[in-house]
Design a protein around this motif. Structure first.
Motif, PDB file in Angstrom:
ATOM      1  N   SER A   1      70.695  47.494  -3.022  1.00 29.78           N
ATOM      2  CA  SER A   1      71.785  48.280  -3.602  1.00 29.78           C
ATOM      3  C   SER A   1      71.861  49.547  -2.995  1.00 29.78           C
ATOM      4  O   SER A   1      72.723  50.595  -3.385  1.00 29.78           O
ATOM      5  CB  SER A   1      71.445  48.383  -5.038  1.00 29.78           C
TER       6      SER A   1
ATOM      7  N   GLN B   1      76.000  45.253 -12.720  1.00 30.71           N
ATOM      8  CA  GLN B   1      75.665  46.586 -12.933  1.00 30.71           C
ATOM      9  C   GLN B   1      76.306  47.270 -14.094  1.00 30.71           C
ATOM     10  O   GLN B   1      75.861  48.370 -14.627  1.00 30.71           O
ATOM     11  CB  GLN B   1      75.839  47.561 -11.718  1.00 30.71           C
TER      12      GLN B   1
ATOM     13  N   GLN C   1      79.481  40.255  -4.142  1.00 30.72           N
ATOM     14  CA  GLN C   1      79.886  41.636  -4.423  1.00 30.72           C
ATOM     15  C   GLN C   1      80.660  42.126  -5.804  1.00 30.72           C
ATOM     16  O   GLN C   1      79.815  43.048  -6.572  1.00 30.72           O
ATOM     17  CB  GLN C   1      80.544  42.623  -3.314  1.00 30.72           C
TER      18      GLN C   1
ATOM     19  N   GLU D   1      77.607  41.414  -8.319  1.00 31.89           N
ATOM     20  CA  GLU D   1      76.792  42.365  -8.527  1.00 31.89           C
ATOM     21  C   GLU D   1      77.143  43.633  -9.021  1.00 31.89           C
ATOM     22  O   GLU D   1      76.685  44.161  -9.958  1.00 31.89           O
ATOM     23  CB  GLU D   1      76.082  42.981  -7.100  1.00 31.89           C
ATOM     24  N   GLU D   2      78.515  43.998  -8.856  1.00 29.63           N
ATOM     25  CA  GLU D   2      79.036  45.270  -9.627  1.00 29.63           C
ATOM     26  C   GLU D   2      79.224  44.760 -11.317  1.00 29.63           C
ATOM     27  O   GLU D   2      79.104  45.761 -11.970  1.00 29.63           O
ATOM     28  CB  GLU D   2      80.438  45.390  -8.940  1.00 29.63           C
TER      29      GLU D   2
END
Length: 527
Positions: free
Chosen positions: A51, A12, A5, A8-9
């Protein structure tokens, strides 16, 4: 998972430094493999937008997300409660294969009997306050359970005989003064106090439906789509006839529940027509429970529309008899709804619908949250039901048990299949093999491989299935014939009704004769 997680953050946010640092950490913990594994499982369970916020997911999607979370996490013991709810047939087959290959021990509670047959190798049964264990899958459990019930019945017969003898002794007026006599009296009281086991499914079934006319539901070139340019299904044409038992199958999202809503008149078709007969009375069992008055007792909720119903054969059926039929004991009938479990509430909701005396049942996932004893009762009730049944279900055993034809929905298309779900799968698989060119070529007939055409004693698997279905259908039509005879006698001088009943009686008698003749043919082949 938290590491994934964070990675992924960081991606982004375009935080290159964090991405590099977290990539190294993921390499060290071999998290890349876990990420790929997680995405495969989510995809198999019908979740493709990785997402997407959880808040945006539907109730069914959240259930599947919870299942994915359980499958992704490494564990020694995997515990699952009704894992097949909200899954379509294709996904259930994948889950069966996944669990068979899993190295973890699995403890699951499910009403899906084919799923149990495939996955389980031992069973635990909770019955009347006792726990019983069995070795084997669901089919083997049924055999062992039947043997246990027969042993219990033999013990119960001995107990009743003992009670009879002890009661006769006490009624003779024997003085219970000595220690021996007192002990005998105490033994009698203990025997009477033992609760007799009562296997589920021995209650007589009563059909509550009212009569149907000749026109039931006529569907002519019908289509529906929330966006008319993109129909969920189209060119649907079918003439529903008496005693139809239709299953509606397809992947999640193809419009199965929507089709029931269109047939019930809750949604208007975007093309074509759906004509409903004047005598049709729908009973629509939806996936969403109605709002219950928590302070109401079970018996009062069922009796809101009356204490009795009179069916098409003149039988007067009480609400208490129906409650007993659907496994609500006398004590439970006076329980407040607030104390009922989710499954018991669904059972109560179904009963309330039946008190309205529908002759066309539309069942949307009726097996969700129902236990196996309740499913058995529902299946037996549908055997006696004289109306039409259209059912959306992912429960393959239930479909095999209840329906004799299928509507199959795929993207924007529909088709029909005459047969039960297992027959449909068999035919679908054989077509798939033919397309791949894997079909075994039939052996050439020569003198060497003709073992004098052994007029094969025994039945093919298809004939065995046909015999099973006839054995289940024949009593239903015979009961229908008996009811029609009673209705003709009760109609008296109402000649119009008598004429209609005689016509239906003739059709039913022809059906009984045809089934009986075919049953005899198949029994002869068995010999």
């Amino acid at each position: 998972m938290k590491l994934l997680q964070r990675y992924e953050e960081a991606v982004q946010r375009d935080d290159d430094a964090a991405v590099v640092a977290l990539s190294a950490e993921m390499d060290e913990q071999q998290a890349w493999e876990l990420e790929a594994h997680a995405k495969i499982i989510l995809s198999k369970l019908g979740i493709s937008n990785f997402s997407q916020s959880v808040d945006e997911l539907s109730g069914g999607q959240r259930k599947r997300l919870g299942l994915a979370r359980a499958l992704i996490m490494p564990c020694d013991l995997l515990i699952m409660d009704e894992p097949t709810n909200h899954l379509d047939d294709k996904t259930i087959l994948w889950l069966e294969e996944y669990l068979r290959d899993s190295k973890a021990a699995i403890l699951l509670s499910t009403h899906d009997r084919y799923f149990l047959d495939c996955v389980a190798d031992s069973m635990i049964e909770l019955d009347r306050g006792h726990v019983y264990t069995y070795v084997g899958n669901y089919g083997q459990y049924l055999e062992q359970r039947q043997a246990r019930l027969e042993r219990e019945e033999a013990s119960e017969a001995k107990r009743r005989n003992l009670i009879r003898r002890e009661k006769a002794w006490i009624q003779r007026g024997a003085q219970a003064r000595s220690t021996k006599q007192k002990a005998r009296k105490e033994r009698y009281e203990q025997l009477c106090a033992i609760e007799a086991g009562k296997p589920i499914g021995e209650v007589e079934m009563f059909d509550t439906s009212v009569r149907l006319g000749k026109t039931i539901i006529d569907i002519d070139d019908m289509a529906f789509g929330y966006d008319p340019a993109r129909p969920l299904f189209q060119h649907v044409t079918y003439h529903v006839v008496k005693h139809d038992r239709i299953g509606i199958i397809g992947e999640n999202g193809v419009g199965k529940s929507t089709l029931l809503q269109v047939l019930a008149g809750q949604l208007a078709p975007t093309a074509g027509t759906v004509t409903i007969g004047q005598t049709v009375r729908f009973g629509f069992f939806t996936q969403q429970l109605p709002q219950f008055d928590e302070g109401m007792r079970v018996i009062d909720y069922v009796q809101e529309h009356g204490h009795f119903v009179t069916n098409q054969f003149g039988q007067r059926i009480s609400a208490t008899r129906l409650l007993d039929q659907f496994l609500f004991t006398e004590e439970m009938q006076y329980t407040y709804i607030a104390k009922l479990s989710g499954g018991e509430r669904r059972r109560l909701y179904l009963l309330r619908l039946l008190m309205d005396q529908p002759n066309v049942l539309l069942l949307d996932e009726p097996t969700n949250d129902l236990d196996i004893p309740t499913l058995t009762v529902l299946e037996r009730y549908l055997d006696t039901f004289q109306g039409v049944v259209l059912v959306v279900s992912h429960d393959r055993y239930f479909l095999d048990r209840v329906v004799d034809k299928l509507f199959t929905l795929e993207k924007e298309t529909w088709d029909r299949f005459y047969g039960d779900y297992s027959e449909y799968l068999e035919e679908k698989y054989s077509h798939h093999q033919e397309k791949k060119g894997e079909k075994a070529t039939a052996p050439s007939i020569t003198k060497t491989n003709i073992t004098p055409a052994k007029t094969k004693a025994g039945l093919t698997s298809r004939q065995e299935e046909e015999l099973r279905r006839i054995t289940e259908e024949l009593p239903r039509y015979e009961a229908m014939l008996k009811g029609l005879n009673a209705a003709i006698a009760a109609a008296g001088s109402n000649y119009e009704e008598v004429e209609s009943l005689l016509s239906e009686q003739k059709e039913t008698q022809e059906k009984v004769d045809a089934l009986t003749e075919r049953w005899c043919e198949l029994e002869d082949l068995k010999a």
